[in-house]
Motif scaffolding. Sequence first.
Motif, mmCIF file in Angstrom:
data_model
loop_
_atom_site.group_PDB
_atom_site.id
_atom_site.type_symbol
_atom_site.label_atom_id
_atom_site.label_comp_id
_atom_site.label_asym_id
_atom_site.label_seq_id
_atom_site.Cartn_x
_atom_site.Cartn_y
_atom_site.Cartn_z
ATOM 1 N N MET A 12 0.893 11.792 -15.457
ATOM 2 C CA MET A 12 2.307 11.644 -15.143
ATOM 3 C C MET A 12 2.559 11.711 -13.645
ATOM 4 N N ALA A 13 1.692 12.455 -12.914
ATOM 5 C CA ALA A 13 1.889 12.621 -11.474
ATOM 6 C C ALA A 13 1.499 11.390 -10.692
ATOM 7 N N ALA A 14 0.609 10.549 -11.254
ATOM 8 C CA ALA A 14 0.156 9.351 -10.553
ATOM 9 C C ALA A 14 0.547 8.126 -11.355
ATOM 10 N N LEU A 15 1.167 7.173 -10.708
ATOM 11 C CA LEU A 15 1.629 5.977 -11.374
ATOM 12 C C LEU A 15 1.072 4.770 -10.650
ATOM 13 N N SER A 16 0.310 3.955 -11.386
ATOM 14 C CA SER A 16 -0.225 2.729 -10.801
ATOM 15 C C SER A 16 0.788 1.625 -10.973
ATOM 16 N N LEU A 17 1.195 1.011 -9.853
ATOM 17 C CA LEU A 17 2.218 -0.022 -9.888
ATOM 18 C C LEU A 17 1.637 -1.421 -9.998
ATOM 19 N N GLY A 18 0.277 -1.503 -9.999
ATOM 20 C CA GLY A 18 -0.359 -2.802 -10.092
ATOM 21 C C GLY A 18 -0.168 -3.602 -8.811
ATOM 22 N N ALA A 19 -0.423 -4.888 -8.920
ATOM 23 C CA ALA A 19 -0.258 -5.767 -7.758
ATOM 24 C C ALA A 19 1.235 -6.014 -7.555
ATOM 25 N N ALA A 20 1.835 -5.274 -6.628
ATOM 26 C CA ALA A 20 3.286 -5.314 -6.457
ATOM 27 C C ALA A 20 3.671 -6.134 -5.237
ATOM 28 N N SER A 21 4.954 -6.415 -5.146
ATOM 29 C CA SER A 21 5.474 -7.173 -4.018
ATOM 30 C C SER A 21 5.701 -6.246 -2.829
ATOM 31 N N ALA A 22 6.204 -6.819 -1.740
ATOM 32 C CA ALA A 22 6.403 -6.061 -0.514
ATOM 33 C C ALA A 22 7.433 -4.950 -0.701
ATOM 34 N N VAL A 23 7.247 -3.877 0.069
ATOM 35 C CA VAL A 23 8.155 -2.732 0.070
ATOM 36 C C VAL A 23 8.767 -2.619 1.458
ATOM 37 N N THR A 24 10.078 -2.444 1.548
ATOM 38 C CA THR A 24 10.753 -2.321 2.838
ATOM 39 C C THR A 24 11.407 -0.956 2.954
ATOM 40 N N PHE A 25 11.162 -0.277 4.089
ATOM 41 C CA PHE A 25 11.783 1.015 4.357
ATOM 42 C C PHE A 25 11.723 1.289 5.850
ATOM 43 N N GLY A 26 12.756 1.931 6.378
ATOM 44 C CA GLY A 26 12.781 2.345 7.774
ATOM 45 C C GLY A 26 12.481 1.242 8.768
ATOM 46 N N GLY A 27 12.825 0.002 8.443
ATOM 47 C CA GLY A 27 12.545 -1.108 9.348
ATOM 48 C C GLY A 27 11.178 -1.716 9.157
ATOM 49 N N LEU A 28 10.354 -1.128 8.290
ATOM 50 C CA LEU A 28 9.016 -1.637 8.013
ATOM 51 C C LEU A 28 9.003 -2.434 6.717
ATOM 52 N N THR A 29 8.251 -3.507 6.714
ATOM 53 C CA THR A 29 7.964 -4.245 5.489
ATOM 54 C C THR A 29 6.468 -4.169 5.237
ATOM 55 N N GLY A 72 10.427 6.236 4.621
ATOM 56 C CA GLY A 72 11.351 6.956 5.478
ATOM 57 C C GLY A 72 10.716 7.989 6.373
ATOM 58 N N ALA A 73 9.402 8.230 6.207
ATOM 59 C CA ALA A 73 8.739 9.280 6.983
ATOM 60 C C ALA A 73 7.598 8.726 7.840
ATOM 61 N N TYR A 74 6.542 8.227 7.203
ATOM 62 C CA TYR A 74 5.384 7.783 7.982
ATOM 63 C C TYR A 74 4.523 6.824 7.173
ATOM 64 N N LEU A 75 3.624 6.176 7.912
ATOM 65 C CA LEU A 75 2.611 5.313 7.315
ATOM 66 C C LEU A 75 1.281 5.641 7.962
ATOM 67 N N LEU A 76 0.242 5.822 7.155
ATOM 68 C CA LEU A 76 -1.110 6.069 7.635
ATOM 69 C C LEU A 76 -1.974 4.859 7.315
ATOM 70 N N ALA A 77 -2.852 4.498 8.246
ATOM 71 C CA ALA A 77 -3.715 3.340 8.031
ATOM 72 C C ALA A 77 -5.112 3.636 8.556
ATOM 73 N N SER A 78 -6.116 3.116 7.873
ATOM 74 C CA SER A 78 -7.496 3.227 8.331
ATOM 75 C C SER A 78 -8.106 1.839 8.437
ATOM 76 N N GLY A 79 -9.055 1.707 9.384
ATOM 77 C CA GLY A 79 -9.600 0.388 9.664
ATOM 78 C C GLY A 79 -8.504 -0.560 10.085
ATOM 79 N N ALA A 80 -7.751 -0.164 11.133
ATOM 80 C CA ALA A 80 -6.484 -0.814 11.454
ATOM 81 C C ALA A 80 -6.550 -1.684 12.708
ATOM 82 N N THR A 81 -5.744 -2.747 12.694
ATOM 83 C CA THR A 81 -5.530 -3.603 13.862
ATOM 84 C C THR A 81 -4.029 -3.779 14.053
#
Length: 213
Positions: A12-29, A72-81
């Motif tokens: 119940m704590a983890a939900l797989s959304l599958g191959a989803a479309s873009a998400v927009t928040f805080g000016g980020l897409t 609304g808070a942050y985004l973390l990325a690894s292997g990033a350009t």
Amino acid sequence: MRLLSTVRAAAMAALSLGAASAVTFGGLTVTPRGPQNLNLETGLTDLPQGGRATDARGQLTLDAQRMQFKPGAYLLASGATLTTRQGGTLRAAQVRYDLAAGTVTATGDLTYSDGRLNTLRADTVTVHVKTGFVVASGGVTAANPKLSGGRLIFDPATMQAVLTGPYRAQQGTLNASGAAGGRLLMVFSANRVVRSSTEPDADSLARFQPYLK
């Protein structure tokens, strides 16, 4: 029964959304390359196959092998350009996009290059989204102009940079060095340093002061 309850709670704590479309928040897409896994307890969404984040206002694009974000808070990325509005390219093992602070901070095996600076390396590089300033801190080096220093603050709007001491910089007629506490102001035209000062005045340093602290 206890084991069954634990498994059920984890599901119940983890939900797989599958191959989803873009998400927009805080000016980020954010556009995922594969499935999105949402942790209902923490509110974190994990993109195990990475994706692309675009900041239309800051004119930044971030591509990464893996992403995790909290809307609304942050985004973390690894292997990033990261590609900046001025055409700079920042590559790093880890990147944190802090929405509240308006900063993108890179660490780990990083390099930054643009039309003025070639193969800039440092412990951390921070891009300030609103102003476009690029700040490299800790063990700063670059291949061209050939330089080293404690911190480099680059203002792409004015094509000027300040290198803090102990520093050394060489390119063409530029051959400058300074001790700890020293500051070198460099003015670029295209990919060359056309003017420099080892004793810049307060007015020249004013725009850099927020990043020199």
